[in-house]
Design an enzyme around this catalytic site. Structure first.
Site, mmCIF file in Angstrom:
data_model
loop_
_atom_site.group_PDB
_atom_site.id
_atom_site.type_symbol
_atom_site.label_atom_id
_atom_site.label_comp_id
_atom_site.label_asym_id
_atom_site.label_seq_id
_atom_site.Cartn_x
_atom_site.Cartn_y
_atom_site.Cartn_z
ATOM 1 N N ASP A 79 -11.642 58.498 61.320
ATOM 2 C CA ASP A 79 -11.678 59.373 60.130
ATOM 3 C C ASP A 79 -12.001 58.664 58.813
ATOM 4 O O ASP A 79 -11.389 58.964 57.773
ATOM 5 C CB ASP A 79 -10.340 60.115 59.988
ATOM 6 N N GLU A 84 -12.034 64.018 61.330
ATOM 7 C CA GLU A 84 -11.165 65.193 61.480
ATOM 8 C C GLU A 84 -11.963 66.359 60.904
ATOM 9 O O GLU A 84 -12.186 66.437 59.687
ATOM 10 C CB GLU A 84 -9.840 64.996 60.736
ATOM 11 N N LYS A 86 -12.934 65.825 65.750
ATOM 12 C CA LYS A 86 -11.674 66.123 66.436
ATOM 13 C C LYS A 86 -10.878 67.145 65.624
ATOM 14 O O LYS A 86 -10.771 67.017 64.400
ATOM 15 C CB LYS A 86 -10.870 64.842 66.666
ATOM 16 N N VAL A 98 -8.169 55.517 58.978
ATOM 17 C CA VAL A 98 -7.117 56.092 58.120
ATOM 18 C C VAL A 98 -6.673 57.432 58.692
ATOM 19 O O VAL A 98 -7.451 58.108 59.375
ATOM 20 C CB VAL A 98 -7.646 56.271 56.682
ATOM 21 N N CYS A 115 -3.433 59.843 61.761
ATOM 22 C CA CYS A 115 -4.447 59.910 62.824
ATOM 23 C C CYS A 115 -4.603 58.603 63.589
ATOM 24 O O CYS A 115 -4.903 58.610 64.788
ATOM 25 C CB CYS A 115 -5.777 60.376 62.242
ATOM 26 N N GLN A 139 9.111 45.918 70.731
ATOM 27 C CA GLN A 139 9.543 46.030 72.127
ATOM 28 C C GLN A 139 8.448 45.575 73.095
ATOM 29 O O GLN A 139 8.132 46.249 74.073
ATOM 30 C CB GLN A 139 9.960 47.471 72.434
#
Ligand code: C5J
Length: 225
Positions: free
Chosen positions: A25, A73, A130, A158, A163, A203
């Site tokens: 985007d 987008e 999208k 961005v 996104c 993790q």
């Protein structure tokens, strides 16, 4: 050939033949005044540093002959792919589909959905419109990656926590290894960028890896020389 990238939380092993760059985007609606980002009350200048970094990444991938994917987008002009829950939420100055200074907000084909010049797609590069925040939702991205043997994504774009993060999580759940380039992503809220990078690599790389642009470039150069 495998490039070994000095990344966090540990070395990212990147297969040259199975890797694509995906830039999320990098369009005027988020980066320029008068678009969707500004209509939500954000200072769009905060995203600008990502433009140069994404431009450098693009140059590196093009020089290496590795595939590049761009997303925007962008909704259909009749907004049939924009759920009311997305359009009506909050109190922005302009809603999706409204006429703004760069045409209708987040509508495909309008000036606001153009990718900024510095990151403009080159001939042959895939551009995906999208309707959601994630690049996999209601698009042909997963099929394209599968058809082209791509297992690994290098990511920029961005905004970091919307996104970009959504796409990383979607990709991770589908079995792709993802490396987010730290300077190639920005948020309207710098603190959100920092914690998103922490969440992604926490993790034992639960969602993916992050690295600096120079670490990425050196790891790739070591592999080719
Ligand atoms: C947002 C995006 N922030 N590209 N979109 O609505 O991150």
């Amino acid at each position: 050939m495998i490039a070994e990238i000095d990344a966090r939380p540990f070395t990212f092993r990147m297969p040259i033949d199975g890797t694509a760059l995906i830039l999320i985007d990098m369009q005027r609606d988020f980066l320029d005044p008068g678009g969707f980002g500004a209509a939500l009350g954000n200072d769009v200048c905060l995203l600008r540093p990502a433009v140069a970094a994404c431009g450098r990444l693009l140059a590196t991938f093009r020089a290496s002959g590795m595939p590049v994917i761009h997303t925007r987008e962008a909704h259909r002009p009749d907004l049939s792919d924009c759920p009311p829950a997305k359009r009506l939420r909050g109190t922005p100055l302009l809603r999706i589909g409204d006429e703004g200074p760069m045409g209708r907000i987040l509508v495909a084909g309008e000036a606001g959905t153009e990718i900024v010049t510095e990151c403009a797609p080159a001939a042959g590069e895939l551009v995906i419109d999208k309707p959601g925040k994630g690049a996999f939702y209601n698009t042909g991205l997963n099929r394209y990656l599968g058809d082209n043997g791509i297992t690994t994504l290098v990511v920029g774009g961005v905004t970091t926590e919307v996104c970009v993060q959504t796409t990383l999580r979607e990709a991770n759940d589908r079995g792709y290894d993802c490396l987010l380039i730290e300077e190639a992503t920005e948020s309207y809220v710098p603190e959100f960028k920092r914690v998103t990078l922490d969440m992604i690599r926490a993790q034992g790389a639960i969602v993916g890896w992050t690295c600096t642009l120079s670490a990425f470039e050196s790891g790739l150069a070591r592999c080719f020389h």
